[in-house]
Design a protein around this motif. Structure first.
Motif, PDB file in Angstrom:
ATOM      1  N   GLY A  44      -1.242  -5.543   6.067  1.00  0.00           N
ATOM      2  CA  GLY A  44      -0.442  -5.176   7.235  1.00  0.00           C
ATOM      3  C   GLY A  44       0.722  -6.120   7.522  1.00  0.00           C
ATOM      4  O   GLY A  44       1.858  -5.672   7.730  1.00  0.00           O
TER       5      GLY A  44
ATOM      6  N   LYS B  35       0.835  -1.216   0.000  1.00  0.00           N
ATOM      7  CA  LYS B  35       0.000   0.000   0.000  1.00  0.00           C
ATOM      8  C   LYS B  35       0.870   1.267   0.000  1.00  0.00           C
ATOM      9  O   LYS B  35       1.940   1.258  -0.577  1.00  0.00           O
ATOM     10  CB  LYS B  35      -0.975  -0.028   1.180  1.00  0.00           C
ATOM     11  CG  LYS B  35      -1.795  -1.316   1.229  1.00  0.00           C
ATOM     12  CD  LYS B  35      -2.974  -1.222   2.143  1.00  0.00           C
ATOM     13  CE  LYS B  35      -3.649  -2.581   2.229  1.00  0.00           C
ATOM     14  NZ  LYS B  35      -4.830  -2.580   3.043  1.00  0.00           N
TER      15      LYS B  35
ATOM     16  N   GLY C 294      -7.582  -5.161   7.312  1.00  0.00           N
ATOM     17  CA  GLY C 294      -6.941  -4.249   8.256  1.00  0.00           C
ATOM     18  C   GLY C 294      -7.673  -4.113   9.584  1.00  0.00           C
ATOM     19  O   GLY C 294      -7.388  -3.200  10.359  1.00  0.00           O
TER      20      GLY C 294
HETATM   21  C1  PEP Z   1      -5.380  -5.973   1.917  1.00  0.00           C
HETATM   22  O1  PEP Z   1      -5.274  -4.769   2.003  1.00  0.00           O
HETATM   23  O2  PEP Z   1      -5.484  -6.509   0.817  1.00  0.00           O
HETATM   24  C2  PEP Z   1      -5.381  -6.757   3.142  1.00  0.00           C
HETATM   25  C3  PEP Z   1      -5.786  -7.989   3.098  1.00  0.00           C
HETATM   26  O3  PEP Z   1      -4.969  -6.101   4.279  1.00  0.00           O
HETATM   27  P1  PEP Z   1      -4.751  -6.760   5.726  1.00  0.00           P
HETATM   28  O4  PEP Z   1      -3.926  -8.002   5.529  1.00  0.00           O
HETATM   29  O5  PEP Z   1      -4.022  -5.718   6.510  1.00  0.00           O
HETATM   30  O6  PEP Z   1      -6.090  -7.065   6.271  1.00  0.00           O
END
Ligand code: PEP
Length: 265
Positions: free
Chosen positions: A250, A27, A190
């Motif tokens: 994350g 990200k 997230g």
């Molecule tokens: C994502 O943004 O694709 C995601 C799965 O984030 P996280 O692993 O932080 O939930």
């Protein structure tokens, strides 16, 4: 470990052993220095582990301007990709990065239709399909993200939502080689909330069946799960028959966690 693959084998169902794709979505995080350090740590952690490489393909998707320096640190074992691409090939599209540009800097994948782009930038299925078309034309594999909101799940609409997003976002000529589906329930991204194994199983089976109505070779399309995947919950998730890897947000920002997830597969 719950091994649904073993159960399927016992029941005589065909089970394809494909490598899991362990994909990190970095990200909009980090400095150049931090990105390079993270890339180095991932490479160090996986390169001497033959078993890990035998079972998994790796992918990292840094912010655009980190792609070139990060790629310079990676070995062949780790693929690099973009987090988005333009629906256009070239020209006066301020702020856009084309699939051609991603390909030019050795990307092999691009994430498309992430829920953050669908919600913050109102990306439609039609737009995602156009982007996927461009990506495929340039030889990139499109990771098409789909997933319902909490409200949609509570209303029992999760399968309709996911089917519509997926079928309307898939470009003409989608194949197992140029397409990956990432099922990411929006409420699990997230948040630390993870879908139950039963919900993941049901949705991944449903996605596989829907793909089979549309594509030849649908049994070979990788379907990733995403949403708060961590080393502690990865083993159970990877044991689901139609889970072929993870899209990780994350936890992909820490080499130990990212590689820890792969070790659970
Ligand atoms: C994502 O943004 O694709 C995601 C799965 O984030 P996280 O692993 O932080 O939930």
């Amino acid at each position: 470990m719950r091994d649904t693959r073993a159960t399927d084998r016992q029941q005589g169902l065909e089970v394809l052993d494909m490598k899991n794709l362990i994909a990190g979505n970095w990200k909009m995080n980090g400095t150049m220095g931090e990105a390079i350090k993270l890339a180095n740590s991932i490479v160090d952690a996986i390169q001497s582990d033959a078993q890990l490489l035998e079972k998994n393909d790796f992918l990292v998707c840094p912010p655009f301007h980190h792609i070139v320096p990060v790629e310079a640190e990676l070995t062949m074992a780790v693929n690099i990709g973009g987090q988005d691409c333009s629906p256009f090939d070239a020209g006066a599209y301020t702020g856009d990065i084309s699939a051609t540009m991603l390909k030019d800097v050795n990307c092999s994948y691009v994430i498309l239709g992430h829920s953050e782009r669908r919600s913050y930038y109102s990306e439609s299925n039609m737009l995602i399909k156009q982007k996927a078309q461009m990506a495929n034309e340039q030889g990139l594999t499109a990771i098409i993200c789909v997933g319902e909101t909490e409200t949609e799940r509570e209303a029992g609409q999760e399968q309709d939502v996911v089917a519509t997003q997926m079928l309307e976002s898939l470009p003409e000529g989608a194949t197992a080689d140029n397409t990956v589906i990432a099922y990411e329930p929006v409420w699990a991204i997230g948040t630390g909330k993870v879908a139950t194994i039963e919900d993941i199983t049901a949705m991944h089976d449903f996605i596989r069946a829907k793909l089979a109505e549309k594509l030849e070779g649908a049994d070979k399309v990788r379907i990733l799960y995403g949403g708060s995947v961590k080393p502690a919950n990865a083993e159970e998730i990877f044991a689901v028959a139609n889970v072929n890897g993870a899209l990780i947000g994350g936890a992909s920002l820490k080499a130990e966690d990212f590689v820890g997830i792969a070790k659970a597969s």
